[in-house]
Design a protein around this motif. Structure first.
Motif, PDB file in Angstrom:
ATOM      1  N   SER A   1       0.851  -1.186   0.000  1.00  0.00           N
ATOM      2  CA  SER A   1       0.000   0.000   0.000  1.00  0.00           C
ATOM      3  C   SER A   1       0.886   1.235   0.000  1.00  0.00           C
ATOM      4  O   SER A   1       2.002   1.215   0.512  1.00  0.00           O
ATOM      5  CB  SER A   1      -0.909   0.014   1.229  1.00  0.00           C
ATOM      6  OG  SER A   1      -0.128   0.005   2.402  1.00  0.00           O
TER       7      SER A   1
ATOM      8  N   ASN B   1      -9.376  -7.782  -6.008  1.00  0.00           N
ATOM      9  CA  ASN B   1      -8.350  -7.267  -5.116  1.00  0.00           C
ATOM     10  C   ASN B   1      -8.902  -6.297  -4.076  1.00  0.00           C
ATOM     11  O   ASN B   1      -8.240  -6.006  -3.091  1.00  0.00           O
ATOM     12  CB  ASN B   1      -7.241  -6.600  -5.937  1.00  0.00           C
ATOM     13  CG  ASN B   1      -5.907  -6.651  -5.241  1.00  0.00           C
ATOM     14  OD1 ASN B   1      -5.663  -7.507  -4.402  1.00  0.00           O
ATOM     15  ND2 ASN B   1      -5.037  -5.727  -5.575  1.00  0.00           N
ATOM     16  N   SER B   2     -10.124  -5.793  -4.305  1.00  0.00           N
ATOM     17  CA  SER B   2     -10.672  -4.808  -3.393  1.00  0.00           C
ATOM     18  C   SER B   2     -12.188  -4.986  -3.316  1.00  0.00           C
ATOM     19  O   SER B   2     -12.811  -5.309  -4.326  1.00  0.00           O
ATOM     20  CB  SER B   2     -10.341  -3.406  -3.909  1.00  0.00           C
ATOM     21  OG  SER B   2     -10.842  -2.414  -3.072  1.00  0.00           O
ATOM     22  N   PRO B   3     -12.820  -4.848  -2.180  1.00  0.00           N
ATOM     23  CA  PRO B   3     -12.299  -4.389  -0.903  1.00  0.00           C
ATOM     24  C   PRO B   3     -11.479  -5.459  -0.174  1.00  0.00           C
ATOM     25  O   PRO B   3     -10.676  -5.142   0.682  1.00  0.00           O
ATOM     26  CB  PRO B   3     -13.536  -4.009  -0.103  1.00  0.00           C
ATOM     27  CG  PRO B   3     -14.620  -4.860  -0.661  1.00  0.00           C
ATOM     28  CD  PRO B   3     -14.267  -5.075  -2.109  1.00  0.00           C
TER      29      PRO B   3
END
Length: 127
Positions: A42, A118-120
């Motif tokens: 990140s 990949n998200s959340p």
């Protein structure tokens, strides 16, 4: 800038790897193993902006060990060591080339396709 690290809990060298399209996750495999590892990354905000931080822990996200299926035509062996992976540009699919053990009768090379998100949260599901 990057550095090299030795991880004592992972045996062998990296066999293959691929980045998620947004660069926030690295999937990789190790020579002689049948699992896919994941490292998440990140971007920092504020004072540390422009630096990248990782999870510092590789998690196993898939076990592709050889499995035997019964079919109309007899036993089918699928699974083994991962030789190559590629993540599509949309981040929705991951293709994995798997080769069964050479000493196992009936083992073969297969391409496994996974649905990914990949998200959340990260998902890796057989497709």
């Amino acid at each position: 800038m990057w550095t090299c690290e030795h991880w004592p809990t992972i045996r062998g060298r990296c066999q293959t790897g691929c980045w998620s399209p947004d660069g926030s996750r690295l999937l990789f495999t190790v020579l002689g193993e049948s699992v896919i590892y994941s490292l998440s990354f990140s971007e920092y905000r504020g004072e540390m902006q422009g630096q990248v931080g990782g999870s510092k822990t590789a998690s196993i996200v898939a076990d592709l060990s050889e499995t035997i299926f019964e079919t109309l035509y007899g036993e089918e062996r699928i699974g083994g060591e991962v030789h190559s992976m590629v993540w599509d540009p949309t981040g929705e699919r991951l293709a994995v080339i798997i080769r069964g053990p050479p000493d196992s009768a009936g083992s073969q090379v297969a391409i496994a396709v996974f649905r990914t998100r990949n998200s959340p949260v990260f998902e890796l599901l057989p497709w």
